[in-house]
Design a protein around this motif. Sequence first.
Motif: not given
Length: 441
Positions: A265-271
Amino acid sequence: MGPPIPTDQVAQVSPADRAFLEDLEHRSFVYFWEQADHGTGLVLDRARLDGGRAKGPSRDIASTAATGFGLTAICIGAERGWVTKQEAADRVRATLRFFADRADQQHGWFYHWMDVSSGERKWDSETSSIDTAFLLAGVLTAAQYFASDSEIPKLAAEIYNRVDFQWMLNGDPLLLSHGWVRGKGFLKYRWDTFCELAVLYVLAIGSPTHPIPPESWYAWSRPFYQYGNYQFISGGPLFTHQYSHAWIDFRSRRDQGFLDFFLNSVNATRANRQYSLSLSLPNTFGPDIWGITASDGPKGYRVYGEIKTFEPVDGTVAPAASAGSLMFTPEISIPALKAIREHYGDRVFGRYGFVDGYNPTLQWFDTDVVGIDVGITLLSAENLLTGSVWRWFMANEQAARAMQLIGFSEPPGKPRAKEVKKSVPRKKKPRSAVAKRAAAE
């Protein structure tokens, strides 16, 4: 996907940012306190930013999912002293009595939309598996927060234990249906692709009365995406990476597929932020402002996303995109929210926090807030600052048992619990993508 984040990590938030978030939390809490019916406890799906009822057909429509967020909101409000614990317990007790004794249900599952005062089913809605799951998450959170109450834990157990998860499989050995419609039967869609489904499957696997197999966790597909330097699995817009995390503490834990859902979810948010800033909309996004997800837009409720199968981005900014990810990425979420408020003032920020959406390109500013988006804002902020919602929900033995049955690693520093029968990931051909989430116009 990066190093694990310690479960006991305390967020480093400046005093000014903490004051901003606590004010936002209080405004969000007020929505659930004011926009719930005192008899049923049902929470309106949406309301006006200034505190009035929404216009049009949504005026008296309650959302089962928003009510689950609302039960959790009441726990936060009592903990922070915004209402007394007795006032909070009385409201929770009335809500649970309604769902235990009076709400229309099928095999324990509740309707997606109801009249806020009577509980009558509205809009020919389905008994919704995912909306019932969000309600149950709130029910079980309240059961833990009010564990010493003589009635609340018993009502919560009655509501949860009645839900027949096996019935919602509708003949499939592992995958749950989206819901059932009176006179028509089960919906054709199943929860077969990564999205907001995690809390539904955890509740189903952990059920003490009607459990489904732990292998169900591994039966849904996990589409892989990459945007820029960020790799993540996904199946929907940004809210699908947020809602289940409002209750389930996935930090520093991996399932038997070796996936860290928190870091995902961290990566999805940053994307999502990188995608927003890459668009040729300089008056809309950047340098701090970003955020797209399912939200109100100039032409009604839309499912905006960086994934091409969803609505193309038209310049609509959803504050709940960054707010719902506060627990993942405070370093980019807090500046986004503060910049939105600074740039647009009371056109976007009012009694209940942020409007659901605005579009500076088209000079359109929403007049409504939406309950589930107010809810994810509140719960995400509280988890960032205190971790309280995670702590309350995960204290339920059913949640802990489900995580162990699925095969999740234990949080760092916690000794391995007594072994239970473990699940084994099942290889399965991915099914069709999940249908868009139903939303009120």
